[in-house]
Design a protein around this motif. Structure first.
Motif, PDB file in Angstrom:
ATOM      1  N   LEU A   1       6.378  -0.206 -33.989  1.00  0.00           N
ATOM      2  CA  LEU A   1       5.037  -0.649 -33.635  1.00  0.00           C
ATOM      3  C   LEU A   1       4.784  -1.990 -34.316  1.00  0.00           C
ATOM      4  O   LEU A   1       5.038  -2.135 -35.508  1.00  0.00           O
ATOM      5  CB  LEU A   1       4.028   0.400 -34.116  1.00  0.00           C
ATOM      6  CG  LEU A   1       2.564   0.123 -33.850  1.00  0.00           C
ATOM      7  CD1 LEU A   1       2.281   0.152 -32.348  1.00  0.00           C
ATOM      8  CD2 LEU A   1       1.716   1.166 -34.565  1.00  0.00           C
ATOM      9  N   PRO A   2       4.314  -2.997 -33.588  1.00  0.00           N
ATOM     10  CA  PRO A   2       4.083  -4.307 -34.212  1.00  0.00           C
ATOM     11  C   PRO A   2       3.071  -4.216 -35.358  1.00  0.00           C
ATOM     12  O   PRO A   2       2.098  -3.468 -35.282  1.00  0.00           O
ATOM     13  CB  PRO A   2       3.522  -5.156 -33.065  1.00  0.00           C
ATOM     14  CG  PRO A   2       3.949  -4.474 -31.821  1.00  0.00           C
ATOM     15  CD  PRO A   2       4.018  -3.015 -32.164  1.00  0.00           C
ATOM     16  N   SER A   3       3.322  -4.999 -36.395  1.00  0.00           N
ATOM     17  CA  SER A   3       2.361  -5.048 -37.495  1.00  0.00           C
ATOM     18  C   SER A   3       1.103  -5.753 -37.000  1.00  0.00           C
ATOM     19  O   SER A   3       1.120  -6.455 -35.993  1.00  0.00           O
ATOM     20  CB  SER A   3       2.962  -5.791 -38.693  1.00  0.00           C
ATOM     21  OG  SER A   3       3.280  -7.111 -38.312  1.00  0.00           O
ATOM     22  N   ALA A   4       0.027  -5.557 -37.691  1.00  0.00           N
ATOM     23  CA  ALA A   4      -1.268  -6.164 -37.337  1.00  0.00           C
ATOM     24  C   ALA A   4      -1.685  -5.783 -35.913  1.00  0.00           C
ATOM     25  O   ALA A   4      -2.211  -6.611 -35.175  1.00  0.00           O
ATOM     26  CB  ALA A   4      -1.225  -7.671 -37.514  1.00  0.00           C
ATOM     27  N   SER A   5      -1.430  -4.522 -35.551  1.00  0.00           N
ATOM     28  CA  SER A   5      -1.826  -4.066 -34.218  1.00  0.00           C
ATOM     29  C   SER A   5      -3.043  -3.149 -34.280  1.00  0.00           C
ATOM     30  O   SER A   5      -3.322  -2.426 -33.337  1.00  0.00           O
ATOM     31  CB  SER A   5      -0.670  -3.352 -33.528  1.00  0.00           C
ATOM     32  OG  SER A   5      -0.351  -2.145 -34.198  1.00  0.00           O
ATOM     33  N   GLY A   6      -3.762  -3.202 -35.387  1.00  0.00           N
ATOM     34  CA  GLY A   6      -4.973  -2.406 -35.510  1.00  0.00           C
ATOM     35  C   GLY A   6      -4.715  -1.055 -36.123  1.00  0.00           C
ATOM     36  O   GLY A   6      -3.625  -0.768 -36.622  1.00  0.00           O
ATOM     37  N   THR A   7      -5.750  -0.231 -36.087  1.00  0.00           N
ATOM     38  CA  THR A   7      -5.660   1.127 -36.626  1.00  0.00           C
ATOM     39  C   THR A   7      -6.344   2.080 -35.663  1.00  0.00           C
ATOM     40  O   THR A   7      -7.116   1.672 -34.806  1.00  0.00           O
ATOM     41  CB  THR A   7      -6.346   1.237 -38.008  1.00  0.00           C
ATOM     42  OG1 THR A   7      -7.719   0.866 -37.865  1.00  0.00           O
ATOM     43  CG2 THR A   7      -5.668   0.363 -39.046  1.00  0.00           C
ATOM     44  N   GLY A   8      -6.059   3.362 -35.835  1.00  0.00           N
ATOM     45  CA  GLY A   8      -6.686   4.385 -35.018  1.00  0.00           C
ATOM     46  C   GLY A   8      -6.031   4.533 -33.655  1.00  0.00           C
ATOM     47  O   GLY A   8      -5.011   3.916 -33.358  1.00  0.00           O
ATOM     48  N   ARG A   9      -6.662   5.354 -32.844  1.00  0.00           N
ATOM     49  CA  ARG A   9      -6.140   5.633 -31.496  1.00  0.00           C
ATOM     50  C   ARG A   9      -6.268   4.382 -30.643  1.00  0.00           C
ATOM     51  O   ARG A   9      -7.351   3.827 -30.497  1.00  0.00           O
ATOM     52  CB  ARG A   9      -6.932   6.775 -30.885  1.00  0.00           C
ATOM     53  CG  ARG A   9      -6.365   7.286 -29.601  1.00  0.00           C
ATOM     54  CD  ARG A   9      -7.157   8.533 -29.136  1.00  0.00           C
ATOM     55  NE  ARG A   9      -6.533   9.126 -27.986  1.00  0.00           N
ATOM     56  CZ  ARG A   9      -6.678   8.697 -26.737  1.00  0.00           C
ATOM     57  NH1 ARG A   9      -7.436   7.649 -26.489  1.00  0.00           N
ATOM     58  NH2 ARG A   9      -6.062   9.303 -25.741  1.00  0.00           N
ATOM     59  N   ARG A  10      -5.139   3.969 -30.017  1.00  0.00           N
ATOM     60  CA  ARG A  10      -5.150   2.714 -29.276  1.00  0.00           C
ATOM     61  C   ARG A  10      -3.914   2.576 -28.406  1.00  0.00           C
ATOM     62  O   ARG A  10      -2.918   3.259 -28.596  1.00  0.00           O
ATOM     63  CB  ARG A  10      -5.252   1.516 -30.220  1.00  0.00           C
ATOM     64  CG  ARG A  10      -4.028   1.360 -31.132  1.00  0.00           C
ATOM     65  CD  ARG A  10      -4.342   0.482 -32.345  1.00  0.00           C
ATOM     66  NE  ARG A  10      -3.204   0.261 -33.215  1.00  0.00           N
ATOM     67  CZ  ARG A  10      -2.768   1.110 -34.135  1.00  0.00           C
ATOM     68  NH1 ARG A  10      -3.369   2.271 -34.304  1.00  0.00           N
ATOM     69  NH2 ARG A  10      -1.741   0.798 -34.901  1.00  0.00           N
ATOM     70  N   ILE A  11      -4.011   1.626 -27.473  1.00  0.00           N
ATOM     71  CA  ILE A  11      -2.876   1.175 -26.672  1.00  0.00           C
ATOM     72  C   ILE A  11      -2.504  -0.192 -27.233  1.00  0.00           C
ATOM     73  O   ILE A  11      -3.372  -1.060 -27.360  1.00  0.00           O
ATOM     74  CB  ILE A  11      -3.267   1.039 -25.187  1.00  0.00           C
ATOM     75  CG1 ILE A  11      -3.721   2.390 -24.617  1.00  0.00           C
ATOM     76  CG2 ILE A  11      -2.112   0.451 -24.374  1.00  0.00           C
ATOM     77  CD1 ILE A  11      -4.450   2.276 -23.278  1.00  0.00           C
ATOM     78  N   VAL A  12      -1.237  -0.382 -27.578  1.00  0.00           N
ATOM     79  CA  VAL A  12      -0.775  -1.670 -28.099  1.00  0.00           C
ATOM     80  C   VAL A  12       0.149  -2.287 -27.060  1.00  0.00           C
ATOM     81  O   VAL A  12       1.097  -1.639 -26.607  1.00  0.00           O
ATOM     82  CB  VAL A  12      -0.047  -1.509 -29.456  1.00  0.00           C
ATOM     83  CG1 VAL A  12       0.506  -2.843 -29.938  1.00  0.00           C
ATOM     84  CG2 VAL A  12      -0.991  -0.908 -30.488  1.00  0.00           C
ATOM     85  N   TYR A  13      -0.140  -3.545 -26.705  1.00  0.00           N
ATOM     86  CA  TYR A  13       0.677  -4.271 -25.738  1.00  0.00           C
ATOM     87  C   TYR A  13       1.220  -5.520 -26.421  1.00  0.00           C
ATOM     88  O   TYR A  13       0.455  -6.379 -26.840  1.00  0.00           O
ATOM     89  CB  TYR A  13      -0.152  -4.632 -24.506  1.00  0.00           C
ATOM     90  CG  TYR A  13       0.528  -5.558 -23.525  1.00  0.00           C
ATOM     91  CD1 TYR A  13       1.886  -5.435 -23.216  1.00  0.00           C
ATOM     92  CD2 TYR A  13      -0.177  -6.558 -22.885  1.00  0.00           C
ATOM     93  CE1 TYR A  13       2.504  -6.282 -22.312  1.00  0.00           C
ATOM     94  CE2 TYR A  13       0.429  -7.412 -21.973  1.00  0.00           C
ATOM     95  CZ  TYR A  13       1.759  -7.265 -21.696  1.00  0.00           C
ATOM     96  OH  TYR A  13       2.365  -8.108 -20.803  1.00  0.00           O
TER      97      TYR A  13
END
Length: 188
Positions: free
Chosen positions: A64-76
């Motif tokens: 998972l990319p760093s600095a992609s936020g926290t919590g439930r999410r979709i990361v693109y």
């Protein structure tokens, strides 16, 4: 009068010639480059083998990319052309490759703003599991998959497309995960 060659001899000679030609072409094809197919439908994508007799390699899914936020999410991830579905405990539950359009959203945090079951995409392909989350250059940016599961055709020269397509089973998983207002984090 010259001796006539029986038809069975002609057929045998032509068959032998065809077998030799096919064998030569097969050897040449085996020595050329081999395309690597993407395992678009896998929960974790293992590199595809370039030769069918090679044993498949099992590797860990991309991190998972760093600095992609926290919590439930979709990361693109734009550069990786990949999506992660991340649960409440910040654990990726699924990752898969995607086929982006010619227009990409800017890095940032968005929310799923609209869900549509099925429409015709701007490329004329019937798509489903559409999750809209951003806009850019006058186009709506959305995740989707083709109903027939095919990858999108290349965009016509000068045509702008903003759909982010994925394999059918990944589209179904994203549809289940991405309810209205689900956070979408776009990273480089």
């Amino acid at each position: 009068m010259p001796a006539r060659i029986p038809s069975w001899a002609w057929v045998s000679g032509l068959t032998a010639s065809a077998v030799v030609a096919v064998a030569v072409l097969a050897v040449q094809a085996d020595q050329g480059p081999h395309p690597a197919a993407a395992a678009a439908h896998a929960r974790t994508s293992a590199p595809a083998s370039a030769h069918p007799s090679a044993a498949p390699k099992h590797s860990a899914p991309p991190a998972l990319p760093s600095a992609s936020g926290t919590g439930r999410r979709i990361v693109y991830a734009l550069g990786a052309k990949r999506v992660w579905l991340v649960d409440e405990s910040d654990k990726p539950t699924r990752t898969f490759p995607v086929w982006p359009g010619t227009v990409s959203p800017d890095p940032g945090t968005y929310k799923v703003s609209l869900r549509k079951d099925s429409v015709i995409g701007s490329d004329g392909v019937r798509i489903e599991h559409i999750l809209y989350f951003a806009a850019k250059s006058g186009l709506s940016v959305a995740f989707s998959n083709a109903v027939d599961g095919a990858s999108p055709p290349p965009a016509a020269p000068g045509k702008q497309t903003s759909g982010i397509r994925m394999a059918k089973q990944d589209g179904a998983a994203l549809w289940t995960f991405g309810s209205a207002a689900t956070k979408v984090v776009v990273v480089k």
